[in-house]
Design a protein around this motif. Structure first.
Motif, mmCIF file in Angstrom:
data_model
loop_
_atom_site.group_PDB
_atom_site.id
_atom_site.type_symbol
_atom_site.label_atom_id
_atom_site.label_comp_id
_atom_site.label_asym_id
_atom_site.label_seq_id
_atom_site.Cartn_x
_atom_site.Cartn_y
_atom_site.Cartn_z
ATOM 1 N N TRP A 31 0.835 -1.204 0.000
ATOM 2 C CA TRP A 31 0.000 0.000 0.000
ATOM 3 C C TRP A 31 0.873 1.259 0.000
ATOM 4 C CZ3 TRP A 31 -2.439 -2.675 4.707
ATOM 5 C CH2 TRP A 31 -3.454 -3.562 4.290
ATOM 6 N N CYS A 32 0.368 2.333 -0.574
ATOM 7 C CA CYS A 32 1.086 3.610 -0.580
ATOM 8 C C CYS A 32 1.313 4.057 0.871
ATOM 9 C CB CYS A 32 0.266 4.693 -1.271
ATOM 10 S SG CYS A 32 -0.362 4.230 -2.895
ATOM 11 N N CYS A 35 -1.642 5.398 3.284
ATOM 12 C CA CYS A 35 -2.964 4.827 2.963
ATOM 13 C C CYS A 35 -3.655 4.392 4.267
ATOM 14 C CB CYS A 35 -2.777 3.612 2.049
ATOM 15 S SG CYS A 35 -4.314 2.704 1.760
ATOM 16 N N CYS A 66 -7.165 -2.715 -3.563
ATOM 17 C CA CYS A 66 -6.041 -2.429 -2.662
ATOM 18 C C CYS A 66 -6.273 -3.061 -1.291
ATOM 19 C CB CYS A 66 -5.875 -0.921 -2.503
ATOM 20 S SG CYS A 66 -5.326 -0.060 -3.978
ATOM 21 N N GLY A 140 -9.076 2.398 -6.095
ATOM 22 C CA GLY A 140 -7.668 2.785 -6.014
ATOM 23 C C GLY A 140 -6.768 1.935 -6.895
ATOM 24 N N CYS A 216 -7.686 7.344 0.694
ATOM 25 C CA CYS A 216 -6.759 7.035 -0.403
ATOM 26 C C CYS A 216 -5.974 8.317 -0.666
ATOM 27 C CB CYS A 216 -7.524 6.623 -1.649
ATOM 28 S SG CYS A 216 -6.419 6.438 -3.071
ATOM 29 N N ILE A 217 -4.753 8.336 -0.187
ATOM 30 C CA ILE A 217 -4.002 9.589 -0.299
ATOM 31 C C ILE A 217 -3.472 9.819 -1.711
ATOM 32 C CG2 ILE A 217 -3.318 9.623 2.142
ATOM 33 C CD1 ILE A 217 -0.476 9.000 0.516
ATOM 34 N N THR A 218 -3.497 8.793 -2.528
ATOM 35 C CA THR A 218 -2.953 8.936 -3.883
ATOM 36 C C THR A 218 -3.979 9.539 -4.851
ATOM 37 O OG1 THR A 218 -1.446 7.134 -3.492
ATOM 38 C CG2 THR A 218 -1.882 7.651 -5.802
ATOM 39 N N TYR A 219 -5.235 9.101 -4.751
ATOM 40 C CA TYR A 219 -6.221 9.571 -5.729
ATOM 41 C C TYR A 219 -7.243 10.546 -5.140
ATOM 42 C CZ TYR A 219 -3.992 6.184 -8.648
ATOM 43 O OH TYR A 219 -3.035 5.500 -9.358
HETATM 44 FE FE1 SF4 Z 1 -4.258 3.050 -0.610
HETATM 45 FE FE2 SF4 Z 1 -5.090 4.579 -2.626
HETATM 46 FE FE3 SF4 Z 1 -2.585 3.697 -2.589
HETATM 47 FE FE4 SF4 Z 1 -4.590 1.999 -3.030
HETATM 48 S S1 SF4 Z 1 -3.975 3.718 -4.363
HETATM 49 S S2 SF4 Z 1 -2.821 1.662 -1.662
HETATM 50 S S3 SF4 Z 1 -6.196 2.847 -1.709
HETATM 51 S S4 SF4 Z 1 -3.517 5.112 -1.110
#
Ligand code: SF4
Length: 287
Positions: A31-32, A35, A66, A140, A216-219
């Motif tokens: 995982w990021c 997350c 995820c 995600g 979800c810190i990425t999206y």
């Molecule tokens: Fe978590 Fe989003 Fe990364 Fe998936 S994309 S591991 S949900 S932060």
């Protein structure tokens, strides 16, 4: 302090108590960093340690996404299943192996879209499962598309510029209407706060839904603000479905705690008294 029965048995046998670390496998999460699912993993291992459940007595079943990677990171039995089918797998497992504590884990896309029909019927059947849904209101793993719980005006979904324009699915209301026996919400950014609620969900008989706000810190980085916005639910859990319905219909998705605690008996058919074994059930599927 009073010992649980398992703690007492472990002590009697001279075994040291299990710690949260004992429930972690040696697989490193992909995982990021940041997350919310990391917090859920930590909360779950702490909960299992509090319950002193033997790892071989616990099964964690997931779907795809995820959050559905979680069984690999645990030192219990695990089944990383098919997209949206985790509840069907878990139901079969619990019915045939009632001695197992069966936890089901996944995300909002897996559970409420692809697995939406299974979700309705798992609530209705009320088999003794604990369903932990890590909701980040998007897909995600496939790079940030809108999910059933996305806000209608969330514009960053790759396939929905301008937003979906569709009202989000309300999992807690649907769970109550469909017959779930326990409904709670926790935050993925507060593992310690989630532990007592997860513990109560696992111990409560029947189908328990634990809705996790798991950013979800990425999206959708704005979800980090959930940490400042969440609050303990202002009133105690109720066992009255009518009162719970009124609460959940006006819920703004930020109240944490146990929101409904029903007293319906779980569905657990006694296959052995009917002369049915797992081998009998498997026979028609032999190839
Ligand atoms: Fe978590 Fe989003 Fe990364 Fe998936 S994309 S591991 S949900 S932060």
């Amino acid at each position: 302090m009073t010992m649980t029965m398992t703690e007492q048995m472990l002590a009697d046998e001279g075994c040291p108590a299990m710690t949260a670390k004992d429930y972690r496998s040696d697989v490193k999460p992909v995982w990021c960093p940041g997350c919310g699912d990391h917090g859920v993993l930590l909360a779950l291992t702490k909960t299992l340690a509090e319950l002193q459940l033997a790892p071989e007595k616990v099964s964690v079943v997931s779907g795809i996404g995820c959050s559905s990677r979680i069984p690999a990171y645990l030192n219990t039995y695990g089944f990383h299943g098919v997209h949206g089918r985790s509840l069907a797998l878990a139901t079969g497992l619990k019915v045939s192996r009632p001695d197992q504590t069966v936890l089901v884990a996944g995300g909002d896309g897996d559970g409420f879209s692809i697995g939406g029909n299974h979700f309705l019927h798992a609530c209705r059947r009320n088999v003794d499962l604990t369903y932990i849904v890590m909701d980040n209101q998007l897909y995600g793993m496939t790079k940030g598309q809108a999910s059933p719980t996305s806000a209608p005006d969330w514009e960053k979904g790759k396939l929905t510029p301008g937003g979906t324009g569709i009202n989000p699915f309300h999992p807690l209301v649907v769970a109550l209407a469909s017959g779930a026996n326990f409904i709670a919400r926790v935050s993925g950014t507060n593992a310690n706060g989630a532990v007592p609620i997860l513990k109560e969900a696992i111990e409560h008989p029947g189908f328990s839904l634990v809705h996790v706000l798991s950013p979800c810190i990425t999206y959708n980085r704005e979800q980090l603000d959930w940490k400042k916005m969440v609050r303990p639910a202002p009133v105690e859990a109720t066992n009255d479905p009518g009162r719970a319905a009124r609460r959940l219909m006006t819920d703004d998705n930020l109240n944490l705690g146990v929101l409904y605690k029903g007293d319906r008996a779980p569905y657990q058919p006694d296959l052995r008294s009917r002369g049915v074994s797992v081998a009998d059930l498997e026979a028609p599927f032999q190839v």
